[in-house]
Design a protein around this motif. Sequence first.
Motif, PDB file in Angstrom:
ATOM      1  N   GLU A  83       0.934  -1.558  -0.220  1.00 39.97           N
ATOM      2  CA  GLU A  83      -0.346   0.330   0.468  1.00 39.97           C
ATOM      3  C   GLU A  83       0.317   1.254  -0.006  1.00 39.97           C
ATOM      4  N   LEU A  84       1.972   1.175   0.729  1.00 36.04           N
ATOM      5  CA  LEU A  84       2.618   2.460   1.338  1.00 36.04           C
ATOM      6  C   LEU A  84       3.316   2.628  -0.713  1.00 36.04           C
ATOM      7  N   LYS A  85       3.961   1.118  -1.547  1.00 34.56           N
ATOM      8  CA  LYS A  85       4.742   1.475  -3.233  1.00 34.56           C
ATOM      9  C   LYS A  85       3.455   2.089  -3.549  1.00 34.56           C
ATOM     10  N   ASP A  86       2.186   2.298  -2.760  1.00 31.66           N
ATOM     11  CA  ASP A  86       0.777   3.011  -4.495  1.00 31.66           C
ATOM     12  C   ASP A  86       1.288   4.053  -4.445  1.00 31.66           C
ATOM     13  N   LEU A  87       1.096   4.606  -2.679  1.00 31.50           N
ATOM     14  CA  LEU A  87       0.982   5.703  -2.923  1.00 31.50           C
ATOM     15  C   LEU A  87       2.019   6.484  -3.498  1.00 31.50           C
ATOM     16  N   ILE A  88       3.323   5.696  -2.608  1.00 28.94           N
ATOM     17  CA  ILE A  88       4.322   6.527  -3.492  1.00 28.94           C
ATOM     18  C   ILE A  88       4.557   6.952  -5.089  1.00 28.94           C
ATOM     19  N   LYS A  89       4.034   5.154  -5.657  1.00 26.77           N
ATOM     20  CA  LYS A  89       3.895   6.071  -6.646  1.00 26.77           C
ATOM     21  C   LYS A  89       2.665   6.894  -7.546  1.00 26.77           C
ATOM     22  N   HIS A  90       2.004   7.289  -6.631  1.00 25.77           N
ATOM     23  CA  HIS A  90       0.903   8.143  -6.865  1.00 25.77           C
ATOM     24  C   HIS A  90       0.971   9.107  -7.083  1.00 25.77           C
ATOM     25  N   LEU A  91       2.145   9.347  -6.273  1.00 25.79           N
ATOM     26  CA  LEU A  91       3.424  10.819  -6.167  1.00 25.79           C
ATOM     27  C   LEU A  91       4.255  10.938  -6.952  1.00 25.79           C
ATOM     28  N   ILE A  92       4.593  10.349  -7.450  1.00 21.92           N
ATOM     29  CA  ILE A  92       5.642  10.045  -8.282  1.00 21.92           C
ATOM     30  C   ILE A  92       4.715  11.093 -10.063  1.00 21.92           C
ATOM     31  N   ASP A  93       3.610  10.468  -9.942  1.00 20.69           N
ATOM     32  CA  ASP A  93       2.827  10.392 -10.933  1.00 20.69           C
ATOM     33  C   ASP A  93       1.942  11.622 -11.140  1.00 20.69           C
ATOM     34  N   SER A  94       2.279  12.520 -10.168  1.00 21.68           N
ATOM     35  CA  SER A  94       0.816  13.537  -9.535  1.00 21.68           C
ATOM     36  C   SER A  94       1.695  14.477 -10.361  1.00 21.68           C
ATOM     37  N   VAL A  95       0.240  15.776 -10.308  1.00 21.47           N
ATOM     38  CA  VAL A  95       0.830  16.929 -10.688  1.00 21.47           C
ATOM     39  C   VAL A  95       2.415  17.945  -9.649  1.00 21.47           C
ATOM     40  N   GLN A  96       3.123  18.090  -9.837  1.00 22.20           N
ATOM     41  CA  GLN A  96       3.952  18.476  -8.863  1.00 22.20           C
ATOM     42  C   GLN A  96       3.712  20.067  -8.607  1.00 22.20           C
ATOM     43  N   PRO A  97       4.005  20.255  -7.669  1.00 21.12           N
ATOM     44  CA  PRO A  97       4.164  21.935  -8.293  1.00 21.12           C
ATOM     45  C   PRO A  97       4.820  23.016  -9.004  1.00 21.12           C
ATOM     46  N   GLU A  98       5.100  23.715  -9.765  1.00 27.72           N
ATOM     47  CA  GLU A  98       5.334  24.391 -10.241  1.00 27.72           C
ATOM     48  C   GLU A  98       7.486  24.037  -9.816  1.00 27.72           C
ATOM     49  N   HIS A  99       7.488  24.528  -8.901  1.00 30.62           N
ATOM     50  CA  HIS A  99       8.403  24.977  -7.689  1.00 30.62           C
ATOM     51  C   HIS A  99       9.550  24.053  -7.536  1.00 30.62           C
ATOM     52  N   PHE A 100       8.759  22.932  -7.860  1.00 26.25           N
ATOM     53  CA  PHE A 100       9.989  21.487  -7.626  1.00 26.25           C
ATOM     54  C   PHE A 100       9.232  20.575  -8.826  1.00 26.25           C
ATOM     55  N   LYS A 101       9.571  21.432 -10.110  1.00 24.58           N
ATOM     56  CA  LYS A 101       9.656  20.321 -11.178  1.00 24.58           C
ATOM     57  C   LYS A 101      11.545  20.345 -11.004  1.00 24.58           C
ATOM     58  N   THR A 102      12.164  19.746 -10.449  1.00 25.67           N
ATOM     59  CA  THR A 102      13.773  20.126 -10.408  1.00 25.67           C
ATOM     60  C   THR A 102      14.129  18.879 -10.777  1.00 25.67           C
ATOM     61  N   PRO A 103      15.709  18.891 -11.358  1.00 22.43           N
ATOM     62  CA  PRO A 103      15.921  17.111 -11.409  1.00 22.43           C
ATOM     63  C   PRO A 103      16.243  16.708  -9.743  1.00 22.43           C
ATOM     64  N   ALA A 104      17.177  17.628  -8.991  1.00 21.00           N
ATOM     65  CA  ALA A 104      17.253  17.437  -7.482  1.00 21.00           C
ATOM     66  C   ALA A 104      15.841  16.934  -6.707  1.00 21.00           C
ATOM     67  N   PHE A 105      15.328  17.711  -6.639  1.00 18.78           N
ATOM     68  CA  PHE A 105      13.803  17.448  -6.288  1.00 18.78           C
ATOM     69  C   PHE A 105      13.602  15.715  -6.229  1.00 18.78           C
ATOM     70  N   ASN A 106      13.287  15.408  -7.496  1.00 19.52           N
ATOM     71  CA  ASN A 106      12.296  13.341  -8.740  1.00 19.52           C
ATOM     72  C   ASN A 106      13.989  12.811  -7.717  1.00 19.52           C
ATOM     73  N   ALA A 107      14.734  13.657  -7.602  1.00 17.53           N
ATOM     74  CA  ALA A 107      15.983  12.695  -7.002  1.00 17.53           C
ATOM     75  C   ALA A 107      15.356  12.127  -5.705  1.00 17.53           C
ATOM     76  N   ARG A 108      14.752  12.536  -5.538  1.00 14.57           N
ATOM     77  CA  ARG A 108      14.762  12.072  -4.008  1.00 14.57           C
ATOM     78  C   ARG A 108      13.947  11.154  -4.133  1.00 14.57           C
ATOM     79  N   VAL A 109      12.397  11.617  -4.630  1.00 12.09           N
ATOM     80  CA  VAL A 109      11.504  11.008  -4.500  1.00 12.09           C
ATOM     81  C   VAL A 109      12.029  10.240  -5.433  1.00 12.09           C
ATOM     82  N   ASN A 110      12.497   9.210  -6.313  1.00  8.98           N
ATOM     83  CA  ASN A 110      13.275   7.858  -7.156  1.00  8.98           C
ATOM     84  C   ASN A 110      13.455   7.221  -5.678  1.00  8.98           C
ATOM     85  N   ILE A 111      14.499   8.218  -4.851  1.00  9.21           N
ATOM     86  CA  ILE A 111      15.109   6.850  -4.324  1.00  9.21           C
ATOM     87  C   ILE A 111      13.867   6.280  -2.586  1.00  9.21           C
TER      88      ILE A 111
END
Length: 248
Positions: A83-111
């Motif tokens: 269930e936790l894995k599904d929630l994090i997958k939804h986070l990755i697929d969600s529409v992120q706020p403009e300020h967080f659309k950066t490689p540095a932030f996406n790298a932390r979400v992928n980790i």
Amino acid sequence: MAKYIYFLACLLFVISCGDNKETEKAKKPKPLMGVVQKHKATENVNPRYAAAIKDWKELKAIDSFFVRYRNITPNEALSNAVELKDLIKHLIDSVQPEHFKTPAFNARVNILYNEVLRLVDLTEIAAVKPNEVNTQVSKTMLAFSSVNIKINTVVAKLNFEDEIDIKVDFIGLDTSRLEAVSRKEVYIKRETSKNTKENSAGLNKKDKSIFIKKEPLSKFQDVETKEGKKETPFQTKKADKPTAASDQ
């Protein structure tokens, strides 16, 4: 009479054995997979920056889910891993706020997603050890803390840039090392400052064109004569010609 005594002795022996079995059962430790493990709480987004993520429901859902992981058994952690894995997958697929659309932030979400995948993999291992589960839970929670810390850093930087208006060339800031969002903010401020200076310069030039060079009110001068004052044109004084005596 002897039969009754023998029967009573057997009864006492049976009762005694039953008490010993109950005592041994009480002393036997619980399986370690059912022992509650306390984990360090995840870092939270600073309340002052909550407005930046107020509409990000997927992030809030994960934050609420990790609350139950603070005190959890290895068995419960594994049962909630999918269930936790599904929630994090939804986070990755969600529409992120403009300020967080950066490689540095996406790298932390992928980790974070990779860590929860490892936790899910442990559910398929029959002989998994409790300490292995507890360790992976701690790593997953630490990865989510890293995401929240990055959110605090990004919002703090944006607020700082909004509060000051300093020319980056003057302070020697290397704009090539800034993130895309930061470079955009600096560029906008630089262009705004440039346009303001140009408009100011154009206005000063226009103001200067209003002034007209004053000419003398009259090109004549008053000359005292015997008959009285008489107006004569201005004449420039010519240099005296050298005389013969001076040449000598």
